[in-house]
Design an enzyme around this catalytic site. Structure first.
Site, PDB file in Angstrom:
ATOM      1  CD  GLU A 211      34.877  55.436 119.548  1.00  0.00           C
ATOM      2  OE1 GLU A 211      34.607  56.642 119.597  1.00  0.00           O
ATOM      3  OE2 GLU A 211      35.472  54.841 120.463  1.00  0.00           O
ATOM      4  CB  CYS A 245      31.863  62.396 115.409  1.00  0.00           C
ATOM      5  SG  CYS A 245      33.598  62.241 115.846  1.00  0.00           S
TER       6      CYS A 245
HETATM    7  P1  NAD Z   1      26.537  55.712 108.977  1.00  0.00           P
HETATM    8  O1  NAD Z   1      26.138  55.094 110.269  1.00  0.00           O
HETATM    9  O2  NAD Z   1      25.487  56.049 107.994  1.00  0.00           O
HETATM   10  O3  NAD Z   1      27.576  54.756 108.205  1.00  0.00           O
HETATM   11  C1  NAD Z   1      28.736  54.229 108.819  1.00  0.00           C
HETATM   12  C2  NAD Z   1      29.111  52.925 108.145  1.00  0.00           C
HETATM   13  O4  NAD Z   1      28.050  52.001 108.330  1.00  0.00           O
HETATM   14  C3  NAD Z   1      29.348  53.027 106.646  1.00  0.00           C
HETATM   15  O5  NAD Z   1      30.465  52.242 106.294  1.00  0.00           O
HETATM   16  C4  NAD Z   1      28.071  52.459 106.044  1.00  0.00           C
HETATM   17  O6  NAD Z   1      28.275  51.820 104.800  1.00  0.00           O
HETATM   18  C5  NAD Z   1      27.636  51.443 107.080  1.00  0.00           C
HETATM   19  N1  NAD Z   1      26.180  51.260 107.118  1.00  0.00           N
HETATM   20  C6  NAD Z   1      25.217  52.115 106.716  1.00  0.00           C
HETATM   21  N2  NAD Z   1      23.992  51.567 106.900  1.00  0.00           N
HETATM   22  C7  NAD Z   1      24.186  50.352 107.417  1.00  0.00           C
HETATM   23  C8  NAD Z   1      23.315  49.287 107.822  1.00  0.00           C
HETATM   24  N3  NAD Z   1      22.002  49.407 107.727  1.00  0.00           N
HETATM   25  N4  NAD Z   1      23.874  48.177 108.318  1.00  0.00           N
HETATM   26  C9  NAD Z   1      25.203  48.047 108.435  1.00  0.00           C
HETATM   27  N5  NAD Z   1      26.075  49.009 108.065  1.00  0.00           N
HETATM   28  C10 NAD Z   1      25.582  50.143 107.561  1.00  0.00           C
HETATM   29  O7  NAD Z   1      27.420  56.994 109.377  1.00  0.00           O
HETATM   30  P2  NAD Z   1      28.085  58.049 108.400  1.00  0.00           P
HETATM   31  O8  NAD Z   1      27.032  58.874 107.758  1.00  0.00           O
HETATM   32  O9  NAD Z   1      29.104  57.392 107.534  1.00  0.00           O
HETATM   33  O10 NAD Z   1      28.902  58.929 109.464  1.00  0.00           O
HETATM   34  C11 NAD Z   1      28.323  59.949 110.192  1.00  0.00           C
HETATM   35  C12 NAD Z   1      27.975  59.532 111.596  1.00  0.00           C
HETATM   36  O11 NAD Z   1      29.089  58.946 112.223  1.00  0.00           O
HETATM   37  C13 NAD Z   1      27.602  60.705 112.473  1.00  0.00           C
HETATM   38  O12 NAD Z   1      26.533  60.363 113.310  1.00  0.00           O
HETATM   39  C14 NAD Z   1      28.849  60.957 113.301  1.00  0.00           C
HETATM   40  O13 NAD Z   1      28.629  61.607 114.517  1.00  0.00           O
HETATM   41  C15 NAD Z   1      29.345  59.568 113.488  1.00  0.00           C
HETATM   42  N6  NAD Z   1      30.768  59.549 113.735  1.00  0.00           N
HETATM   43  C16 NAD Z   1      31.220  59.173 114.961  1.00  0.00           C
HETATM   44  C17 NAD Z   1      32.589  59.206 115.228  1.00  0.00           C
HETATM   45  C18 NAD Z   1      33.143  58.827 116.565  1.00  0.00           C
HETATM   46  O14 NAD Z   1      34.349  58.661 116.656  1.00  0.00           O
HETATM   47  N7  NAD Z   1      32.332  58.660 117.593  1.00  0.00           N
HETATM   48  C19 NAD Z   1      33.472  59.576 114.227  1.00  0.00           C
HETATM   49  C20 NAD Z   1      32.966  59.939 112.983  1.00  0.00           C
HETATM   50  C21 NAD Z   1      31.621  59.914 112.740  1.00  0.00           C
END
Ligand code: NAD
Length: 459
Positions: A211, A245
């Site tokens: 997602e 998002c």
């Molecule tokens: P992110 O991708 O930075 O982090 C998400 C999760 O991944 C966190 O738990 C983080 O600790 C982990 N993570 C970070 N770097 C990682 C790595 N290198 N390897 C493995 N795991 C890692 O996202 P965010 O800043 O927490 O959230 C914002 C993003 O999420 C935006 O792009 C938003 O559009 C998207 N989002 C999508 C939905 C949806 O339902 N499609 C919902 C909410 C947010």
């Protein structure tokens, strides 16, 4: 950490192996226990989210706790029906037989969640994973420490850790978790990290739901009602301070209506958040210093039509309208994910296309228009996760609609019955009757070619 993760994972595998999580009664009881825990802790959840980034209580109730409780009620109500093997028509060729799809839990699943709706986006996949009969390991976001800690406490109050447990921590913890072999991975977060998750999963051929995010356009054509469209856009954009998002990322507005729309957008912002939005209790703050600096940087060099105030101490940024940013500007390259709303005017559909096609397939799209032909054209032309005609965000609220992205914005979907199915392998099984044993398929083959060519009608 790796050692602990391995141990916990093995313990969950053993637990899954006992068959306990497959018992319907046990699944229902656990979901009910979790529901009571959420109801009991609703105030604490609101407080944790306020402590993390001043999320208004109203927004926590509608978009986090009540949202999850509604899904829990749906799962509890339909569990038996959805878990039941589904009978499908059989092929005459296999006569006598009865054919069914068995909903089988994958096993041990990993759920990685982001910070923007930290409670909802951790709990929604958890409850579906449990309803479908899996065990689960959760990794909530490190950017909402209060909420993540509370989720960990709540999960340990409801679940045996062999059934579900939380690992708190940052990307390093997520990487250590991804290094293990899971039976399913459900990831919500950025497209950048989504690719990392997909790559790790590929090594073990682990199925995934991704997602992700993207730049979701909001098209306002010349026939839209400016005041109504403005109110609905301002609501969808500045909820959670734009950190949603599916928030409209930017507006593409027909040049003939732009000035009126801008005036109405300004009026709506003032009506919702007052003359000084910093004093509004209804506007969340930016999640972290890094994101705050990134958003302030995106405003640099831009023409602002409204807003633009910020306060680093409180990570406050006012709802801001940005006028006609250039195609190469940073604000039009990356997902904004904050309270900045660019407006770009267009004169013809080629100009709309030039903007939308320059980004990957978006998670959402919004079309404000009273012309059916225009609505239809946009829907046919663009691929996106989901969207709304003449409003924003609300497609997420209907559990009968799939929620998920496409291409760059994600893989797979969930909510309602789709959540249950997302966490279940659909096992196809034919129960063959023994009272008749037609021999025509066996060698030596004797059926005439003309008959074989007619078999397609029986399949
Ligand atoms: P992110 O991708 O930075 O982090 C998400 C999760 O991944 C966190 O738990 C983080 O600790 C982990 N993570 C970070 N770097 C990682 C790595 N290198 N390897 C493995 N795991 C890692 O996202 P965010 O800043 O927490 O959230 C914002 C993003 O999420 C935006 O792009 C938003 O559009 C998207 N989002 C999508 C939905 C949806 O339902 N499609 C919902 C909410 C947010």
């Amino acid at each position: 950490m790796r050692h602990t993760i391995k141990e916990r994972l093995e313990a969950q595998r053993r637990y899954f192996g006992t068959g306990r999580t497959k018992e319907l009664q046990f699944r229902r009881q656990t979901l009910k226990k979790l529901r009571s825990e959420i109801v009991k802790k609703e105030d604490a959840i609101c407080n944790a989210l306020y402590a993390d980034f001043k999320k208004p209580r109203f927004e926590t109730l509608i978009a986090e706790t009540q949202f999850v409780l509604a899904e829990l009620n749906t799962l509890i109500r339909h569990l038996e029906l959805w878990a039941r093997p589904e009978r499908v028509p059989s092929s005459l060729l296999n006569f006598p037989s009865s054919d069914r799809i068995y909903k089988e839990p994958y096993g041990t699943v990993l759920i990685i969640a982001p910070w923007n709706y930290p409670f909802q986006l951790t709990l929604m996949p958890l409850i579906s994973a449990i309803a479908a009969g899996n065990t689960a390991v959760l990794k909530p976001s490190e950017l909402t420490p209060n909420t993540s800690k509370l989720i960990a406490e709540m999960v340990s109050a409801v679940f045996d850790p062999d059934h579900a447990m939380v690992f708190q921590g940052d990307a390093e913890v997520a990487k250590a978790l991804l290094a293990e072999k899971w039976d399913y991975i459900f990831f919500t977060g950025s497209t950048r990290v989504g690719k990392i998750v997909y790559e790790s999963a590929a090594g073990n051929l682990t199925p995934v739901t991704l997602e992700l995010g993207g730049k979701s356009p909001c098209i306002v054509d010349g026939s839209a009602l400016p005041a109504q469209a403005a109110g609905r856009i301002v609501w969808g954009k500045f909820l959670n301070a734009g950190q949603t998002c599916i928030a409209p990322d930017y507006i593409l507005v027909h040049a003939s209506i732009k000035d009126r729309l801008v005036e109405e957008l300004k009026k709506s912002i003032v009506r919702f958040f007052g003359e000084n939005p910093e004093n509004s209790p209804d506007l969340a703050r930016i999640i972290s210093e890094r994101h705050f600096k990134r958003l302030v940087g995106l405003m640099e060099g831009q023409e602002l039509l409204f807003g633009g105030q910020y306060n680093a101490e409180d990570r406050f940024i006012a709802p801001t309208l940005v006028d006609e940013p250039g195609r190469d500007s940073e604000i039009m390259q990356e997902e904004i994910f904050g309270p900045l709303l660019p407006l770009i005017s267009y004169r013809n559909e080629e100009e709309i296309d030039a903007w939308i096609s320059s980004h990957g397939k978006p998670l959402a799209a919004y079309i404000f228009s009273r012309k059916k032909a225009f609505q239809k054209k946009m829907l046919r032309k663009y691929s996106f996760g989901g969207g709304v005609i003449n409003d924003t965000l609300i497609h997420i609220s209907n559990k009968n609609l799939p929620f998920g992205g496409v291409g760059n914005s994600g893989l797979g979907s969930y909510h309602g019955k789709r959540s249950f199915n997302a966490f279940s392998h659909q096992k196809a099984v034919i129960h063959r009757g023994t009272w008749l044993d037609p021999k025509f398929r066996n060698p030596p083959y004797k059926l005439p070619v003309s008959f074989i060519k007619k078999l397609k009608h029986l399949l």
